[in-house]
Design an enzyme around this catalytic site. Structure first.
Site, short mmCIF file in Angstrom:
data_model
loop_
_atom_site.label_atom_id
_atom_site.label_comp_id
_atom_site.label_asym_id
_atom_site.label_seq_id
_atom_site.Cartn_x
_atom_site.Cartn_y
_atom_site.Cartn_z
N SER A 1 10.50 2.22 9.09
CA SER A 1 11.09 1.22 7.68
C SER A 1 11.99 2.67 7.62
CB SER A 1 10.74 1.01 6.77
OG SER A 1 11.42 0.18 6.09
N ASP B 1 15.00 -0.12 9.39
CA ASP B 1 14.41 -1.54 10.56
C ASP B 1 15.52 -2.80 10.00
OD1 ASP B 1 12.55 -1.86 7.74
OD2 ASP B 1 11.31 -1.89 9.58
N THR C 1 -0.08 5.94 -0.96
CA THR C 1 0.58 6.70 0.64
C THR C 1 -0.29 8.04 -0.55
OG1 THR C 1 2.37 6.64 -0.12
CG2 THR C 1 1.38 5.24 1.96
#
Length: 562
Positions: free
Chosen positions: A83, A297, A520
């Site tokens: 992405s 994306d 993350t």
């Protein structure tokens, strides 16, 4: 099963036996070795990391897609993309039968399988088969798409290796936007009721609906229809160019950052524009020109313009959701239907967008945890569910009953005016990609609404004024010390943090603030808004200091916003 004529390459991976060939899985697995010590988590965005570390993950997701396909007796999608991440990264996500994101229980299987040591892969697969009662004699079908990253083709081949190791069938579409793969999977599993599982089918469905909608627009001049599109040097540029010949001349699209010169997502794209609040590299803006940016994306979109004084104005997901909600509510009145409509937001939604929707439009607004899967799930509870994250990722969902009612009225309605209004509503439904947020589809929906309502980009922006806000992040030793509740708007640990935030918020007008751990990395994300930018910045800084002091901050203490 995938047929020919859908573009790309169809593969047939038959072996002599129909049961799982553990020997083949093991042999092939040895060609896709896991780097020592690497641990990854399947999140909302699937897996993402440096491309050179993903070969084993891609192979194993090919294996998992075959098991999911056998279990659901449906085609499953595998999208190779990272992405809006830098070009050096890559990632993979699985698409469930109706084009939706992977079921949460299978996200856990994905994480377990990706992190398994080499000798454990076969036993993990056997465990999944046992838990999910997978019939190994069932045929499997997988659709594959990839973005334009240099690493994507090779990593797609690793997915195919995994599919073939378990004797699955596959259809490799090659280069696709993420939403196009979601669309293909849904078309395939609804036996074409949602559309044809081909690129041409996608282009035809959207462009036909768009053309029918803007036929009803009064002519407001060529400038109203001119749009500059920053495609983040990604897949969106290729697919928008392919689609251009399907679109009417009334919409003049000028593509920037098409991937021919610069790197993917470098100083451009929806995420860059949203975070930095400035135009992308390579796109010159004249005052009051309508511009938009896709991400890498093409599943996110934001709009923006500069005013006569040269000030930059961002129109993010909140304002997109508001524009679409206004149009849909007006459409409901025209067709004389009282369907239940709701808007789904996250805590990042600007407070004034929520106030406008609830108080002025009288549309119920629901707040859920960050992550598209949470918004999508909540939106399914309404006849018409509008959801957008502030970053520009979102779509509209229509219940089966609502859609059938509108289509029936468009075909059989006795009142001419209501029947014509229902036809417009039907075209709006067809223009929206309900499987997932889709930059191309959302762009056409926005352009159609602006044309139909005769709105300039400034008039859209002026529907309500965003409260000034600031987002910061604080490095901590362990992000898990932060735990939240109430759709991430309240910190329940560490002790004392929420009380401190509450005290700080009381100092400023129209203010609110919240903190949440990153999914993350070991950072805590801070959001604050207030009546002025100076106050929003001050509140964000003070909350950041509270996080640093109470949640184990590392490095230098947060500095005031400059």
């Amino acid at each position: 099963m995938p047929g020919s004529g859908a573009g790309g390459h169809v593969g047939w991976c038959w072996r002599a036996r129909a049961e799982m060939d553990f020997e083949a899985v093991g042999k092939c697995s040895a060609l896709h070795l896991k780097p020592a010590g690497l641990s990854l988590q399947y999140g909302t965005a699937g897996f993402r990391t440096k491309a050179e570390q993903l070969d084993h993950v891609m192979y194993r997701m090919g294996l998992l897609a075959v098991l999911r396909s056998k279990q659901t007796k449906s085609t499953i999608g595998v999208m190779v993309t990272a992405s809006h991440n830098p070009e050096e990264d890559n990632g993979v996500k699985l698409v469930d039968p109706l084009g939706e994101m992977l079921n949460p229980s299978w996200e856990e299987y994905a994480t377990h399988l990706a992190n398994a040591e080499e000798h454990e892969v076969q036993s993990v697969l056997a465990e999944i088969c046992q838990k999910e009662a997978v019939n190994l004699h069932q045929q499997a079908s997988v659709f594959i798409g990839r973005d334009t990253r240099p690493s994507s083709e090779k990593l797609s081949q690793s997915v195919i290796d995994g599919i073939c190791a378990l004797q699955g069938q596959y259809h490799d579409y090659g280069l696709l936007t993420t939403p196009q793969l979601h669309y293909m999977v849904c078309c395939q599993n609804t036996q074409g009721r949602y559309g044809k599982a081909t690129l041409e089918g996608y282009y035809n469905k959207l462009s036909k609906a768009f053309v029918e909608l803007i036929k009803q627009a009064s002519n407001s001049g060529d400038s109203q229809r001119c749009l500059k599109v920053d495609c983040a040097n990604g897949i969106g540029a290729l697919k928008l160019k392919e689609m251009e010949h399907n679109l009417p001349q009334q919409l003049s699209i000028h593509i920037y950052n098409d991937g021919s010169k610069e790197k993917l997502n470098h100083l451009c794209g929806a995420d860059f524009v949203k975070v930095h609040q400035k135009p992308p590299l390579g796109l010159e803006m004249k005052p009051n020109e309508r511009c938009c940016s896709f991400d890498g994306d093409a599943d996110r979109i934001v709009y923006y313009y500069t005013d006569a004084a040269g000030h930059f104005h961002l129109i993010d997901g909140d304002k997109i959701a508001t524009l679409i909600s206004i149009f849909l509510k007006e459409s409901l009145v025209k067709v004389g239907q009282k369907l239940m409509m709701g808007v789904v937001q996250t805590a990042y939604a600007n407070g004034n967008s929520t106030r406008y929707l609830e108080e002025t439009m009288k549309v119920p607004v629901h707040c859920v945890k960050t992550g598209v899967k949470h918004l999508h799930h909540k939106a399914q509870e309404f006849d018409i569910g509008v959801y957008f994250e502030a970053n520009g990722h979102g779509t509209v969902l229509f219940s089966k009953a609502a859609e059938e009612k509108i289509r029936h009225l468009a075909k059989e309605g006795k009142d001419n005016q209501k029947r014509e209004a229902a036809k417009m509503f039907e075209n709006t439904i067809d223009l929206i990609n309900q499987t997932v947020g889709d930059a191309i589809s959302d762009m056409l929906v926005i352009e159609a609404i602006l044309a139909l309502k005769g709105l300039t980009v400034q008039e859209w922006d002026d529907i309500y004024t965003d409260l000034p806000n600031r987002q910061l992040k604080v490095k901590v030793a362990d992000r898990r010390v932060i735990d939240t509740a109430d759709a991430e708007r309240c910190a329940i640990s560490p002790p004392g943090l929420q009380e401190k935030i509450d005290d700080l918020v009381k100092k400023y007008r129209l203010s609110r603030a919240f903190v949440r751990p990153s999914g993350t990395e070991d950072v805590v994300r801070v959001y604050a808004e207030a009546d002025t930018q100076e106050n929003a910045d001050a509140l964000a800084h003070e909350v950041s200091l509270a996080v640093y002091q109470l949640a184990g901050g590392v490095g230098e203490p947060p500095q005031p916003v400059s």
